[in-house]
Structures are given as structure tokens and as C-alpha cells.
Write a protein that holds these residues in place. Structure first.
Motif, PDB file in Angstrom:
ATOM      1  N   SER A   1      46.535   1.678  48.997  1.00  0.00           N
ATOM      2  CA  SER A   1      46.379   1.168  50.360  1.00  0.00           C
ATOM      3  C   SER A   1      47.506   0.192  50.709  1.00  0.00           C
ATOM      4  O   SER A   1      48.038   0.225  51.825  1.00  0.00           O
ATOM      5  CB  SER A   1      45.013   0.503  50.549  1.00  0.00           C
ATOM      6  OG  SER A   1      44.880  -0.601  49.690  1.00  0.00           O
TER       7      SER A   1
ATOM      8  N   HIS B   1      40.742   3.579  53.274  1.00  0.00           N
ATOM      9  CA  HIS B   1      41.612   4.219  52.281  1.00  0.00           C
ATOM     10  C   HIS B   1      40.859   4.976  51.200  1.00  0.00           C
ATOM     11  O   HIS B   1      41.426   5.836  50.549  1.00  0.00           O
ATOM     12  CB  HIS B   1      42.533   3.187  51.644  1.00  0.00           C
ATOM     13  CG  HIS B   1      43.694   2.840  52.525  1.00  0.00           C
ATOM     14  ND1 HIS B   1      44.872   3.541  52.501  1.00  0.00           N
ATOM     15  CD2 HIS B   1      43.837   1.891  53.475  1.00  0.00           C
ATOM     16  CE1 HIS B   1      45.710   3.036  53.403  1.00  0.00           C
ATOM     17  NE2 HIS B   1      45.102   2.024  54.007  1.00  0.00           N
TER      18      HIS B   1
ATOM     19  N   THR C   1      38.212   3.750  48.245  1.00  0.00           N
ATOM     20  CA  THR C   1      37.167   3.038  47.505  1.00  0.00           C
ATOM     21  C   THR C   1      36.464   1.997  48.375  1.00  0.00           C
ATOM     22  O   THR C   1      35.368   1.565  48.038  1.00  0.00           O
ATOM     23  CB  THR C   1      37.751   2.371  46.239  1.00  0.00           C
ATOM     24  OG1 THR C   1      38.948   1.682  46.592  1.00  0.00           O
ATOM     25  CG2 THR C   1      38.058   3.396  45.176  1.00  0.00           C
TER      26      THR C   1
ATOM     27  N   ARG D   1      41.804   2.974  36.186  1.00  0.00           N
ATOM     28  CA  ARG D   1      40.391   2.621  36.322  1.00  0.00           C
ATOM     29  C   ARG D   1      39.573   3.837  35.911  1.00  0.00           C
ATOM     30  O   ARG D   1      40.078   4.968  35.927  1.00  0.00           O
ATOM     31  CB  ARG D   1      40.080   2.204  37.759  1.00  0.00           C
ATOM     32  CG  ARG D   1      40.515   0.768  38.024  1.00  0.00           C
ATOM     33  CD  ARG D   1      40.220   0.349  39.425  1.00  0.00           C
ATOM     34  NE  ARG D   1      41.012   1.142  40.351  1.00  0.00           N
ATOM     35  CZ  ARG D   1      40.646   1.384  41.599  1.00  0.00           C
ATOM     36  NH1 ARG D   1      39.522   0.918  42.060  1.00  0.00           N
ATOM     37  NH2 ARG D   1      41.409   2.100  42.390  1.00  0.00           N
TER      38      ARG D   1
ATOM     39  N   LYS E   1      39.695   7.231  37.569  1.00  0.00           N
ATOM     40  CA  LYS E   1      40.906   8.070  37.468  1.00  0.00           C
ATOM     41  C   LYS E   1      40.790   9.084  36.332  1.00  0.00           C
ATOM     42  O   LYS E   1      41.605  10.008  36.248  1.00  0.00           O
ATOM     43  CB  LYS E   1      42.154   7.202  37.265  1.00  0.00           C
ATOM     44  CG  LYS E   1      42.420   6.250  38.419  1.00  0.00           C
ATOM     45  CD  LYS E   1      42.839   6.999  39.676  1.00  0.00           C
ATOM     46  CE  LYS E   1      43.031   6.042  40.842  1.00  0.00           C
ATOM     47  NZ  LYS E   1      43.350   6.722  42.087  1.00  0.00           N
TER      48      LYS E   1
ATOM     49  N   PHE F   1      42.589  10.671  49.064  1.00  0.00           N
ATOM     50  CA  PHE F   1      43.767  11.447  49.444  1.00  0.00           C
ATOM     51  C   PHE F   1      44.576  11.853  48.210  1.00  0.00           C
ATOM     52  O   PHE F   1      44.764  13.030  47.942  1.00  0.00           O
ATOM     53  CB  PHE F   1      44.657  10.675  50.437  1.00  0.00           C
ATOM     54  CG  PHE F   1      45.852  11.478  50.870  1.00  0.00           C
ATOM     55  CD1 PHE F   1      45.770  12.344  51.947  1.00  0.00           C
ATOM     56  CD2 PHE F   1      47.054  11.406  50.173  1.00  0.00           C
ATOM     57  CE1 PHE F   1      46.857  13.139  52.320  1.00  0.00           C
ATOM     58  CE2 PHE F   1      48.149  12.187  50.535  1.00  0.00           C
ATOM     59  CZ  PHE F   1      48.043  13.056  51.621  1.00  0.00           C
TER      60      PHE F   1
HETATM   61  O1  GMT Z   1      41.764   3.415  44.159  1.00  0.00           O
HETATM   62  C1  GMT Z   1      42.981   3.518  44.202  1.00  0.00           C
HETATM   63  O2  GMT Z   1      43.633   4.391  43.673  1.00  0.00           O
HETATM   64  C2  GMT Z   1      43.719   2.531  45.045  1.00  0.00           C
HETATM   65  C3  GMT Z   1      43.343   2.776  46.422  1.00  0.00           C
HETATM   66  C4  GMT Z   1      43.770   1.677  47.310  1.00  0.00           C
HETATM   67  O3  GMT Z   1      43.124   1.559  48.319  1.00  0.00           O
HETATM   68  O4  GMT Z   1      44.682   0.912  47.036  1.00  0.00           O
HETATM   69  O5  GMT Z   1      43.844   4.072  46.785  1.00  0.00           O
HETATM   70  C5  GMT Z   1      43.171   4.751  47.803  1.00  0.00           C
HETATM   71  O6  GMT Z   1      44.071   4.752  48.900  1.00  0.00           O
HETATM   72  C6  GMT Z   1      45.217   5.592  48.758  1.00  0.00           C
HETATM   73  C7  GMT Z   1      46.091   5.409  49.995  1.00  0.00           C
HETATM   74  O7  GMT Z   1      45.440   5.768  51.152  1.00  0.00           O
HETATM   75  C8  GMT Z   1      44.773   7.044  48.561  1.00  0.00           C
HETATM   76  O8  GMT Z   1      45.896   7.893  48.446  1.00  0.00           O
HETATM   77  C9  GMT Z   1      43.925   7.113  47.292  1.00  0.00           C
HETATM   78  O9  GMT Z   1      43.434   8.435  47.149  1.00  0.00           O
HETATM   79  C10 GMT Z   1      42.750   6.150  47.391  1.00  0.00           C
HETATM   80  N1  GMT Z   1      42.051   6.085  46.087  1.00  0.00           N
HETATM   81  C11 GMT Z   1      40.801   6.535  45.937  1.00  0.00           C
HETATM   82  O10 GMT Z   1      40.148   7.057  46.826  1.00  0.00           O
HETATM   83  C12 GMT Z   1      40.240   6.388  44.574  1.00  0.00           C
END
Ligand code: GMT
Length: 387
Positions: A14, A129, A131, A219, A222, A295
């Protein structure tokens, strides 16, 4: 437009999307004000006269057992909006950014009503985004506040159709949600063919081993251990290496697993890395076995370097990775299937070439900054035009 961007400044999708968006908006002539507790990681890329950073300072006092960041952030938004005449504030990741933005907007509204000088109302756009909806947002201690703040935003975007549906069904949020996917800067995310990457390839793959790569914040969701287990099956059939980039709570467990599976020579843990494109440029396949993924930004980054993806079917991944075209998709946890798909690609050079070209083509035509940034600009204009 004068835009305030609220985001997490550290490692994480994010924050990366928020920062890249701000940089792209500034390059298109908008004035961008980042507001956070420290400088966003990717902002350290040289000076721009229309990018500003405002640090949220935290007061400490013996009574405050816990940092009161959400309140400090709201006060900072009010200050930045007032002194810089912001048009809108774009909150990335709902918790706590959408809540602080809501509070700031209401404070400003009161000040405008009482005709204080230099004040004008602001609009709030919240980008969900992942989580913030699928994990942290479900926490009972956040749920009502998160739901209220999203509902009260002037505009809401989600990074995939999956996340939009999930938000509307899980939280009964009636707000219209616009889907604007993640994007890549093609000047950065492209295959690099130079002496350095040639040397790197020679070093990593001395005997022509295939190179597989995974990156994440390690995490539990993943499922990095699935990437390792799938790799074990692959490595038993063809000479190969697995590069693991990133760090987080599951890393030690994964290091033990690699030792137990006798893979120490073939699996390398590199930890967090600033520049990922060199590694992607020498990689043959990207593994993303996530339990949940709204995503999958890092899979998109791999595709932009022509690296096909073998992923799970979690969340929004099937919207990015097309099964049988840009890579393959298996059920969450089905490591045998993931390994089988990886082998099908790695053992068939003709098929591999087609998948690699498809991955590059999909990443650059559908998810380039040139295509996605104007979608954000248009959405901002629509929200600003509403009463
Ligand atoms: O959970 C993470 O991997 C980090 C998280 C964040 O918010 O920092 O990533 C989420 O946002 C990204 C950008 O929009 C997406 O590409 C990731 O898919 C998303 N992560 C999850 O949904 C687990």
C-alpha cells in the motif's frame, strides 16, 4: 490539484502504490503532500519542487501508554490542508488513515462554517488495499470505526474486483467503490540486459540452473513455506535455485524448513532489497502461493520484467495472472500442482517464451502508470465536482 497522501512509509504494497502514485501525479503537474510518521521509502529519489513531505510528530506524556498516532495525524492533515490549500486527501489503507482523514475533514468543516481565514473544505478518497479489509479490518477493536470511516469517505477505490465485492458483502458498505488496480512504472520495472545482470546470472546459475524467485513480507498469509515445498519438488526434477527476497515473522521458520529439506545450497535468503529489478531480470519464474492477496503487486512487477507467475487462486490474483497465459494458478496450499505447473513451463522453452511475452504484454498494456494514473485523476475530478 493539491493532493494530500496518507500512507504507511515502510515496506508494504500500500505504501509503495501510494508513493509511486504521488510521484506520478507530481510529474503530471499536481502538487503532492505526503503526510506520514516518516519519509516513504521510495520517495528518496531526488528533488521535485511539487512533492512535499510532512512528518507527523508524536507528543509523549506519561499518561499516554500508547502512541496516539491517529489523532496526531488528523491534526497534521488539518494543518497541511490549511497552509497549502489542499483540494483532497487520499488515504491509502483504511486503518487508521480513513479515520484520521474523516476527523480532519470534520474539523475543517467546522472552521469553514465559523468563517476562519484560509480554510476551505476538503474531500477524502480512501483506497482499500487488502488486509485493511480481509484481516485487520475484521478485528473487533477496529471494525465499527473502519466501516464508518470508509462509508463516510467522499470516494472509495479498491485495488481489485475481488476486494470491492468482499468490502460490499462482508461489511455491507453501500458506498459505490471504484476499482483501480495496482500499476507499474515501466521505466523502473523492465528487464535489464547489461553486464551486471549477465554477471549476476552467471554467478547464480553457474551450471544453467533455473532461477525461481519469491518476494514478500514473510507473514503467515504469504505461505512462503509453500514456495519452499513446491521448490523441493521442482529441484528434485531439474537443477534450480530459489531466491527469497524480503523479511518478516515467518523467515526463521522458513530457514529451518530449508535446512530440514536439505536445500541449503539451492535456496538463498537475501532479506529486504532496495532494487529488485536486477533479480527479476535474471529470474525464470515467480512464485506467489499466498493465502490472501487482494492484487499481488510483486507478481505484477515480475510480469513487467517478462517473468511468468505460478500463484495460488487467492483473492484478486486471477484478475492479474491468467491461468495458461501469463502463468498458472493452483488452489491455495496445493504445492504439488504448483510444482507441476512450474515444471511444465521450465521444461518447455517454446511454451515458456509465449508465457513470458504474454506476462510482459499484460503488465505493460493493462497495468502501466500511463494507463492507471489518468484513472485516478479522473476519479479525483469526479469526486471534487460532487457537492
Ligand atoms: O499485505 C501485504 O502484502 C501488504 C499490503 C499493504 O497494504 O501494504 O499489500 C496489499 O496491498 C498491495 C497494494 O495494493 C496489494 O498488491 C497486495 O495484494 C495487498 N496484500 C494483501 O492483500 C495480502
Amino acid at each position: 490539484m493539491k493532493i494530500g497522501i496518507l500512507c504507511y512509509p515502510t515496506y508494504g504494497g500500500s505504501g509503495v502504490v501510494a508513493t509511486e502514485l504521488g510521484i506520478e501525479l507530481a510529474a503530471r503537474g499536481h502538487q503532492v503532500h505526503f503526510i506520514s510518521y516518516s519519509m516513504p521509502m521510495r520517495l528518496n529519489m531526488g528533488f521535485s519542487d511539487n512533492i512535499f513531505f510532512h512528518k507527523v510528530e508524536m507528543a509523549s506524556y506519561p499518561l499516554f501508554d500508547f502512541p496516539l498516532y491517529s489523532i496526531a495525524l488528523a491534526s497534521k492533515i488539518v494543518e497541511v490542508a490549511k497552509f497549502n490549500g489542499l483540494d483532497l486527501v487520499h488515504a491509502h489503507y483504511a486503518i487508521p488513515h480513513a479515520t484520521s482523514a474523516y476527523l480532519a475533514r470534520e474539523i475543517i468543516k467546522e472552521e469553514v462554517l465559523s468563517k476562519k481565514k484560509n480554510n476551505r473544505n476538503i474531500k477524502i478518497i480512501t483506497t482499500l488495499h487488502g488486509t485493511d479489509i480481509t484481516l485487520t479490518g475484521l478485528e473487533i477493536s477496529f471494525l465499527p470505526t473502519m466501516k464508518f470511516s470508509v462509508q463516510k469517505s467522499d470516494g472509495v477505490t479498491a485495488v481489485s474486483e475481488f476486494l470491492k465485492q468482499k468490502t460490499q458483502s462482508q461489511y455491507e458498505i453501500t458506498k459505490d467503490i471504484k476499482v483501480i488496480p495496482n500499476f507499474i512504472n515501466q521505466d523502473i520495472y523492465k528487464k535489464i540486459n547489461n553486464n551486471e545482470t549477465k554477471c549476476l546470472k552467471d554467478k547464480l546459475s553457474k551450471n544453467g540452473e533455473k532461477i525461481l524467485v519469491h518476494t514478500s513480507n514473510f507473514r503467515a498469509l504469504k505461505r512462503v513455506d509453500d514456495a519452499i515445498r513446491a521448490f523441493k519438488i521442482i529441484n528434485d526434477k531439474i537443477p534450480s535455485k530459489l531466491l527469497l527476497i524480503g523479511d518478516g515473522p515467518e523467515r526463521s521458520k522458513c530457514e529451518y524448513l530449508v535446512k530440514d529439506l536439505g536445500l541449503v545450497e539451492n535456496v538463498k535468503f537475501y532479506g529486504e532489497q532496495e532494487s529488485f529489478t536486477e533479480i527479476l531480470s535474471v529470474s525464470d519464474l515467480f512464485l506467489m502461493p499466498s493465502q490472501s492477496e487482494s492484487f499481488g503487486l510483486s507478481a505484477l512487477e515480475a510480469m513487467a520484467c517478462g517473468v511468468p507467475v505460478v500463484s495460488s487462486n487467492a483473492g484478486g490474483l486471477p484478475e492479474l495472472n491468467l491461468h495458461g497465459e501469463t502463468g498458472y494458478i493452483a488452489e491455495i496450499g496445493d504445492v504439488e500442482k504448483m510444482a507441476d505447473y512450474a515444471l511444465r513451463l521450465l521444461e518447455d522453452p517454446n511454451k515458456y517464451k509465449i508465457f513470458s511475452e504474454n506476462a510482459l504484454d499484460r503488465a505493460t498494456t493493462l497495468f502501466s502508470a500511463e494507463k492507471i494514473i489518468p484513472e485516478y485523476e479522473k476519479y479525483y475530478e469526479e469526486i471534487l465536482a460532487e457537492n
